[in-house]
Scaffold this active site. Structure first.
Site, short mmCIF file in Angstrom:
data_model
loop_
_atom_site.label_atom_id
_atom_site.label_comp_id
_atom_site.label_asym_id
_atom_site.label_seq_id
_atom_site.Cartn_x
_atom_site.Cartn_y
_atom_site.Cartn_z
CE LYS A 177 112.60 1.57 43.32
NZ LYS A 177 111.43 2.78 42.75
CD GLU A 252 97.99 6.28 49.13
OE1 GLU A 252 96.32 5.83 48.13
OE2 GLU A 252 98.50 6.81 48.27
CB CYS A 286 95.62 7.74 44.35
SG CYS A 286 96.31 8.76 46.29
CD GLU A 385 93.85 4.32 40.16
OE1 GLU A 385 94.10 5.39 41.06
OE2 GLU A 385 94.30 3.62 40.19
#
Length: 493
Positions: A177, A252, A286, A385
């Site tokens: 996806k 993750e 990330c 973040e």
């Protein structure tokens, strides 16, 4: 406006539109204009992709010899090398990442397919030392089945490779996806996969929104493993969804990665590493090193040098080879960054450089390298973040203090240490609660290096020799070796 490029989904070896013909446009972050139109997968489309993968899994693919599957993996790697420029250009248009990076990454990602091709016939079983006479027992590793690989927009080729390559090597089939924020490059990648002649249904590529596409995929009773990269909130939904099909899940997730610079650090090297860690890819990584701790003896000197370096970073069009930072990927990111900066300033944070939208373009999502001094370790830009080029800077005194502060966050993906002392580098790197620690460097990847975090940064590892086993299950087989009938069928032996 030029004509929009039209994409289709790749399901069961066929290029198809959504069954209800629904589509959506994807925007070019450089100018905020639509450039391509893609299908919006429905629940039926997603079901069709999963069933195609299941049919392929029940067919010849897992029965091929490992060396035969390895040939397809190497062929995918060859396609990446041959088409790196095209893939890089498409990814740059769709995400705003620098072409100089996306092209180079497409070439390097081919190494991941070569790496797992080499491992395909290296995964071994065992002979068990069973405590019973006339019994031989062995273990073998078998493929899991249909894998759902859910890919974010920011490093699509890399984060696809770390899932797709080991999955295929072990005989699984895959439904990918692609992110609805920037799906185009994975459809281009699917065209290259098709060129390898891989059996129909082994790899399927769809895109759509969380509901119905994502929900259908992650609850489907034929999906045996979900490999997800993205944010914690979406991850929580995926975990809940997986309760319906009892699929394995690997996550993750994000990070708020801390970096410590000690008084004895080689400053020019540290500045280079910090710049790469937070301003490379416009901070949209990330593992971005977004929390910086500078020891008090060099605080002012080092911060001034770093700020001067940041202010000279060249912002421009992502296709320009001279550009060092392009736009952010989407407007939501820009809003999040601005909101957190405002709240931080209201609570005492001090802007050292940047802090406001860049004037390079009034259409694109351009934001400059930003450094903010934070007296309070828990100010918004130091805690959350942001996925952008924003660095929160704090002062520390002792080694024990900085370890405590580096660990004081819900994330645990990456981290960095700069020091000339090998013993200190060993001590601090060991004490940091993170899945990755860089010492005197930052922002590196390799097929042989495991990648993943702890705490709210997820669980499971991608890349590395052990991760290939995560795409298998252990099967135990018992053999009765005597020619005589076994005794007493009513007692467990």
């Amino acid at each position: 406006m030029s004509k929009l490029k039209k994409y289709q989904m790749y399901i069961d070896g066929q290029w198809v539109d959504a069954e209800n013909n629904k589509t959506f446009e994807t925007l070019n972050p450089e100018n905020n204009e639509p450039w391509a139109v893609v299908p919006e997968a429905s629940a039926k489309d997603t079901d069709k992709a999963v069933k195609a993968a299941q049919k392929a899994f029940e067919g010849e693919w897992p029965k091929l010899l490992p060396k035969e599957r390895a040939k397809f993996l190497r062929a995918i790697g060859d396609q990446l090398r041959e088409n790196a420029e095209m893939l890089g250009e498409i990814e740059t248009i769709d995400t705003g990442k620098l072409f100089r990076e996306t092209k180079k990454q497409a070439i390097y990602i081919a190494e991941y397919y070569d790496y797992y091709a080499g491992l395909a016939d290296k995964v071994e079983g065992t002979v068990l030392p069973i405590d019973k006479p006339n019994i031989q027992a062995i273990t073998t590793r078998i493929p899991i089945g249909v894998v759902a690989a859910i890919i974010p927009w920011n490093s699509q080729m890399f984060l696809t490779a770390t899932k797709l390559a080991p999955a295929l090597a072990m005989g699984n089939t895959v439904v990918i996806k692609s992110s609805e924020l920037a799906p185009a490059v994975l459809f281009e990648f699917a065209k290259l996969i098709e060129k390898t002649g891989i059996p129909k249904g082994v790899v399927n590529v769809i895109t759509g929104f969380g509901d119905p596409c994502g929900k259908t995929l992650t609850t489907h009773d034929l999906v045996e493993k979900i490999a997800f990269t993205g944010g914690p909130e979406t991850a929580r939904h995926i975990i809940k969804n997986s309760a319906e099909n009892l699929s394995e899940v690997s996550l993750e997730l994000g990070g708020k990665s801390p970096v410590a610079v000690f008084d004895d650090a080689e400053q020019e090297n540290a500045i280079n590493g910090i710049t790469a860690g937070i301003f490379g890819a416009s901070g949209q990584s990330c593992i971005a090193g977004s929390r910086l701790y500078i020891q008090k003896g060099i605080y002012d000197e080092f911060l001034n040098k770093l700020s001067e370096r940041a202010s000279k970073i060249k912002i421009g069009a992502p296709m320009d080879p001279e550009t060092e930072m392009g736009p952010l990927s989407n407007f939501k990111q820009l809003e999040t960054i601005e909101k957190n900066i405002k709240e931080t300033i209201d609570q005492g944070g001090k802007i050292k450089c940047g802090g406001e939208r860049h004037s390079f373009s009034n259409k694109g999502y351009y934001f400059p390298p930003t450094i903010i001094e934070c007296d309070n370790h828990n100010l918004p830009v130091a805690e959350n973040e942001l996925f952008g080029p924003v660095l929160s800077v704090m002062k520390f005194d002792t080694e024990e203090e900085v370890i405590s502060k580096m660990n004081d966050n819900q994330y645990g993906l990456s981290s960095g240490v700069y020091t000339s002392s090998l013993s200190r580098g060993m001590r601090v790197s060991k004490a940091i609660r993170a899945g990755i620690t860089f010492v005197n460097t930052y922002r590196l990847i390799s097929p042989s290096a495991p990648f993943g975090g702890i705490k709210d940064s997820g669980y499971g590892k991608e890349a590395g020799i052990d991760s290939i086993k995560d795409y298998t299950r252990v099967k135990t087989t018992w053999f009765y070796t005597s020619d005589e009938p076994s005794l007493d069928p009513f007692s467990i032996r």
